[in-house]
Design a protein around this motif. Structure first.
Motif, mmCIF file in Angstrom:
data_model
loop_
_atom_site.group_PDB
_atom_site.id
_atom_site.type_symbol
_atom_site.label_atom_id
_atom_site.label_comp_id
_atom_site.label_asym_id
_atom_site.label_seq_id
_atom_site.Cartn_x
_atom_site.Cartn_y
_atom_site.Cartn_z
ATOM 1 N N ASP A 251 0.794 -1.228 0.000
ATOM 2 C CA ASP A 251 0.000 0.000 0.000
ATOM 3 C C ASP A 251 0.826 1.278 0.000
ATOM 4 O O ASP A 251 0.255 2.374 -0.070
ATOM 5 N N GLY A 252 2.159 1.145 0.067
ATOM 6 C CA GLY A 252 3.003 2.330 -0.101
ATOM 7 C C GLY A 252 2.737 3.019 -1.430
ATOM 8 O O GLY A 252 2.885 4.244 -1.558
ATOM 9 N N SER B 6 10.044 1.303 -12.809
ATOM 10 C CA SER B 6 9.379 2.528 -13.252
ATOM 11 C C SER B 6 8.202 2.867 -12.335
ATOM 12 O O SER B 6 7.995 4.037 -11.992
ATOM 13 N N LEU B 7 7.420 1.860 -11.943
ATOM 14 C CA LEU B 7 6.292 2.120 -11.038
ATOM 15 C C LEU B 7 6.798 2.613 -9.683
ATOM 16 O O LEU B 7 6.257 3.562 -9.101
ATOM 17 N N LEU B 8 7.872 1.986 -9.199
ATOM 18 C CA LEU B 8 8.433 2.422 -7.912
ATOM 19 C C LEU B 8 8.960 3.852 -8.011
ATOM 20 O O LEU B 8 8.752 4.672 -7.108
ATOM 21 N N ILE C 269 7.436 0.513 0.271
ATOM 22 C CA ILE C 269 6.830 0.276 -1.045
ATOM 23 C C ILE C 269 7.462 -0.965 -1.670
ATOM 24 O O ILE C 269 8.683 -1.090 -1.704
ATOM 25 N N SER C 270 6.617 -1.861 -2.168
ATOM 26 C CA SER C 270 7.105 -3.030 -2.911
ATOM 27 C C SER C 270 6.242 -3.221 -4.139
ATOM 28 O O SER C 270 5.022 -3.102 -4.061
ATOM 29 N N VAL C 271 6.880 -3.495 -5.254
ATOM 30 C CA VAL C 271 6.169 -3.740 -6.501
ATOM 31 C C VAL C 271 6.662 -5.069 -7.080
ATOM 32 O O VAL C 271 7.869 -5.301 -7.161
ATOM 33 N N VAL C 272 5.722 -5.923 -7.451
ATOM 34 C CA VAL C 272 6.063 -7.210 -8.059
ATOM 35 C C VAL C 272 5.404 -7.274 -9.436
ATOM 36 O O VAL C 272 4.198 -7.037 -9.562
ATOM 37 N N VAL C 273 6.187 -7.568 -10.447
ATOM 38 C CA VAL C 273 5.668 -7.679 -11.812
ATOM 39 C C VAL C 273 6.042 -9.039 -12.380
ATOM 40 O O VAL C 273 7.201 -9.461 -12.296
ATOM 41 N N LEU C 274 5.065 -9.731 -12.935
ATOM 42 C CA LEU C 274 5.311 -11.027 -13.564
ATOM 43 C C LEU C 274 4.853 -10.910 -15.015
ATOM 44 O O LEU C 274 3.786 -10.340 -15.290
ATOM 45 N N ARG C 275 5.662 -11.425 -15.925
ATOM 46 C CA ARG C 275 5.349 -11.215 -17.340
ATOM 47 C C ARG C 275 5.802 -12.411 -18.176
ATOM 48 O O ARG C 275 6.880 -12.971 -17.929
#
Lengths: 236, 236
Positions: free
Chosen positions: B156-157, B192-194, B209-215
């Motif tokens: 939620d950061g 980029s999102l961070l 803040i943590s962002v996880v991207v899977l692609r």
């Protein structure tokens, strides 16, 4: 400064899964540990063993248990569970933010390589895999974390590379050449060592191969932690 | 084809450690799971909670327990241990090689974003953090793994970014813009999102803040698995 880890893995040709397991875990007081286990033989049985060993070790490390004690616990567990009939190699690389050191724990006949810039030493003191004997102890080395420090550990697929063709790989010589590049990333070093082994095996690895490289670099202007994972995906 | 994961994390400004924990684990039948937990509040206490939650989940996943059951077990554990006084969000992203699907498990008010190329949906069905109530269930979605599939989950950061200054971040709009790049890597998207969130917070994150991207990408000509980790290191 930045601590970088690069890991490259490939499974033995014509097997469904690698018997090597590598996992990275945060240390409770900061820093990280990389745990590599190579279960005896290959395929599903080996995977079960290496997964069990790595799970045991990272669970203990996450609770604050010291690396050497975690390795001995994994050895005793495997010995008890399989009656001394099944072995696994085990390497733990731990970068500790509090002590500012790198702890290298080996239950693996293969050496660990430690380079300070282009000056390389091979930590090859005799070391046995876990699971075969009661009370097997790891060999532990500790070095200060400093700029340019590079450490390489690997599973024995590297040592077997090319053996079918009378070839073999001199990891230390390869590493010297790789470190002559301009500030090579740990992933570049890991990928290059794996590629070299693959070429010696004519593209068909005769064993599971895993390479782990840890390196202290002069980068990281920000406070961001990053982790990237890439794996082949077969959607057919 | 290749499955790629990119993770970017930063801790709240002026705290010693992040209360978010992210770990990646191999699934016993192939594929991988990424587990993200954000412990209530920040600093050491939050870290203890999120570490406990992630440990519980990955231990169960490694034993072959299904994602939903692992999330419920973590919720019950936290509820029992802390008497319903402490909460944690939990996200699990699992790419399963056998079913060829991605399973998205949420105990997090923040949505998960799923993009098929540039067509984005937000999975925002009401979902509660774990630990507060007995029997909290996760929201689970399953989508087929296919080329161009991109999934983003975050702590939620991201939602708080810029709020001190009356700003907020529209993650979906940012993701649309990022996907207009030529085959962006998951690490590029996560970074980029961070960075966007950091800029909204004027460089001083008001929360972890943590962002996880899977692609799923059209790369990976080889059979090599790779993992790269980079973290800031302070040797002074």
């Amino acid at each position: 400064m930045e601590l970088g880890v690069g890991i490259a893995k490939i499974r033995k040709y014509a097997t469904s899964e690698s018997g090597d397991t590598v996992e990275v875990v945060e240390r409770p007081k900061g820093g990280l540990s990389v745990v590599l286990a190579d279960g005896q033989s290959s395929g599903r049985g080996a995977k079960w063993i290496s997964t069990m060993v790595v799970r045991k070790v990272i669970t203990l490390l996450a609770e604050g248990v010291r690396d050497g004690a975690a390795a001995r616990a994994a050895s005793d567990s495997l010995f008890t569970e399989r009656g001394g009939k099944v072995s696994s190699t085990l390497n733990i690389l731990s970068a500790d933010n509090q002590t500012k050191t790198l702890v290298i724990t080996r239950n693996n006949p293969a050496p660990a390589l430690v380079a300070n810039n282009e000056d390389i030493i091979s930590l090859g003191e005799k070391s046995l895999p876990i699971g075969i004997n009661r009370g097997t102890r790891p060999v532990i080395n500790e070095v200060g974390l400093e700029l340019g420090l590079t450490t390489v550990v690997y599973s024995d697929g590297i040592d077997h590379a090319g053996s079918r063709f009378g070839d073999s790989m001199d990891v230390q010589t390869c590493l010297v050449a790789l470190l002559e590049n301009e500030d090579p990333s740990p992933q570049f070093i890991a990928d290059s060592l794996l590629l070299n082994a693959l070429n010696l095996d004519r593209g068909r690895p005769s064993d599971d191969i895993s390479v782990v490289v840890l390196r202290v670099m002069n980068r990281g202007e920000d406070e961001v932690r990053r982790m990237t994972v890439r794996l082949p995906l077969d959607l057919r």
